[in-house]
Enzyme design. Sequence first.
Site, PDB file in Angstrom:
ATOM      1  CG  HIS A 153      -1.920  -0.806   1.039  1.00  0.00           C
ATOM      2  ND1 HIS A 153      -2.427  -1.467   2.446  1.00  0.00           N
ATOM      3  CD2 HIS A 153      -2.752  -1.593   0.257  1.00  0.00           C
ATOM      4  CE1 HIS A 153      -2.922  -2.580   1.685  1.00  0.00           C
ATOM      5  NE2 HIS A 153      -3.530  -2.534   0.947  1.00  0.00           N
ATOM      6  CD  GLU A 190      -0.751   0.023   4.331  1.00  0.00           C
ATOM      7  OE1 GLU A 190      -0.154  -0.655   5.023  1.00  0.00           O
ATOM      8  OE2 GLU A 190      -2.005   0.356   4.866  1.00  0.00           O
ATOM      9  CG  HIS A 199       0.370  -3.973   5.152  1.00  0.00           C
ATOM     10  ND1 HIS A 199      -0.519  -4.155   4.501  1.00  0.00           N
ATOM     11  CD2 HIS A 199       0.723  -5.101   4.197  1.00  0.00           C
ATOM     12  CE1 HIS A 199      -0.606  -4.779   3.008  1.00  0.00           C
ATOM     13  NE2 HIS A 199       0.185  -6.078   3.301  1.00  0.00           N
ATOM     14  CD  GLU A 221      -1.536  -4.222   9.260  1.00  0.00           C
ATOM     15  OE1 GLU A 221      -1.154  -2.783   9.274  1.00  0.00           O
ATOM     16  OE2 GLU A 221      -2.472  -4.683   8.576  1.00  0.00           O
TER      17      GLU A 221
END
Length: 452
Positions: free
Chosen positions: A90, A93, A220, A314
């Site tokens: 992404h 990110e 991410h 994450e």
Amino acid sequence: MCLALVTLGFCIVLISPKVVQAAFQFKHHNNEELATILEDVHSRCPNITKVYALSENSVAGNPLLLIEFSGEPGYHELLEPEFKYIANMHGNEVLGRELLLKMADYLCEQYMAGNESIRSLIHVTRIHLMPSMNPDGWEMATAAGGDNYLIGRANNNSVDLNRDFPDLDRLLYSEEEERTVRNNHLMDQIRHLDHPPQPETLAVMRMIMEQPFVASANLHGGDLVANYPYDESRDKDGSIESLSPDDDTFRHLALSYSKLHPRMSDPNQPSCDDTSSGFGKQGGITNGAAWYSVEGGMQDFNYLSSNDFEITLELGCEKYPKTERLAQEWEDNKDALINLIWQSHIGVKGEVKDAVTGRPLVNAIITTRNVTRINETHARKDLIKHDITSAQGGDYWRLLTKGEYEITASVRNYLPLTKRVLVTNPHHEPAFIVNFELQSATNQGQRTWVNS
């Protein structure tokens, strides 16, 4: 004295009138600077690195670049596991992108400085680092100031790349209902794709299918947790935990990261929206589908299309952290990033060969049962319903947590062979070797058992 060459992303430090050394600068590097850093690392460590691009460019024509670290860069070495990190899928990110650029610099620096742990890791593992899968999205996010959580997430065709892979989960779930399930290498069951993949997706799909990756992670941002398969819920109407056959191993991989991060596994770490407690109360890990369901994600595609066990990291609430945060984020993630690469060595590995000719047997099926003793009188006898296969050299890797297992190698027209193995997973050591020499099935015979 420091001469800052901002356009190159480096600070040139003058050590003496005759010696010039390039020092990594923590900042948000643009796509040209990204390429320059990778080439600089290669120039400093040419014997252990290779910079290469995937088969496709991005929609806007940016190359999809990686750097490889290995004792023999550019080649797969027999029995050497392959690991990959992919970041910036992404485009908005961005922390993973900067962490992987710094990791490339760090691995080279520490190797040249004689760090024995890093030298060992590089000589027993083939490591691939892809700082940006979505360089176009990065440009859009950065042009918009970097702090809008929507701009730049998708690629230049407005497609979310982490929803663009073939939905192998749904194929698996439908076969489970029909009791015809085969829980591995599902791409050969697809006659045609339901949509043409984006060039970035297609390039990564080809890499996954062509390289014998053993483990990997996708970096991410937006929360602080290590996420593991399955990402897609079996229930289309909700987010319900969907466990893979290798749940024990995936939980181990996720914990191997979260426990070395100073905040990820902290039970007092708040959630990113401050409306509930964070993931720290469960060790800083989560089953993906239990969090929210993702269709067409890269994590599950790895597991269901190849031998690769991938988790999703994450890395924090801020998708586009300020420049001044980057150095501390590197310190927070450095040890966890290195430790996760070492997890490509847990379990067992070996070669599958013809017992007479010694010829390597490609695509041998490796089936595993967990027979770990529960107590003095009872032992498990659980089939792990996810087979892996041997690579082009006949070598295989089977990631497993500590315990006792029966491992069977089978190839068409050969007699299967089963070995019982105790897996201990010594810290940061290569996996235990379990080789198989299979006899031709010209004369009918029974399965052979060997204690190892």
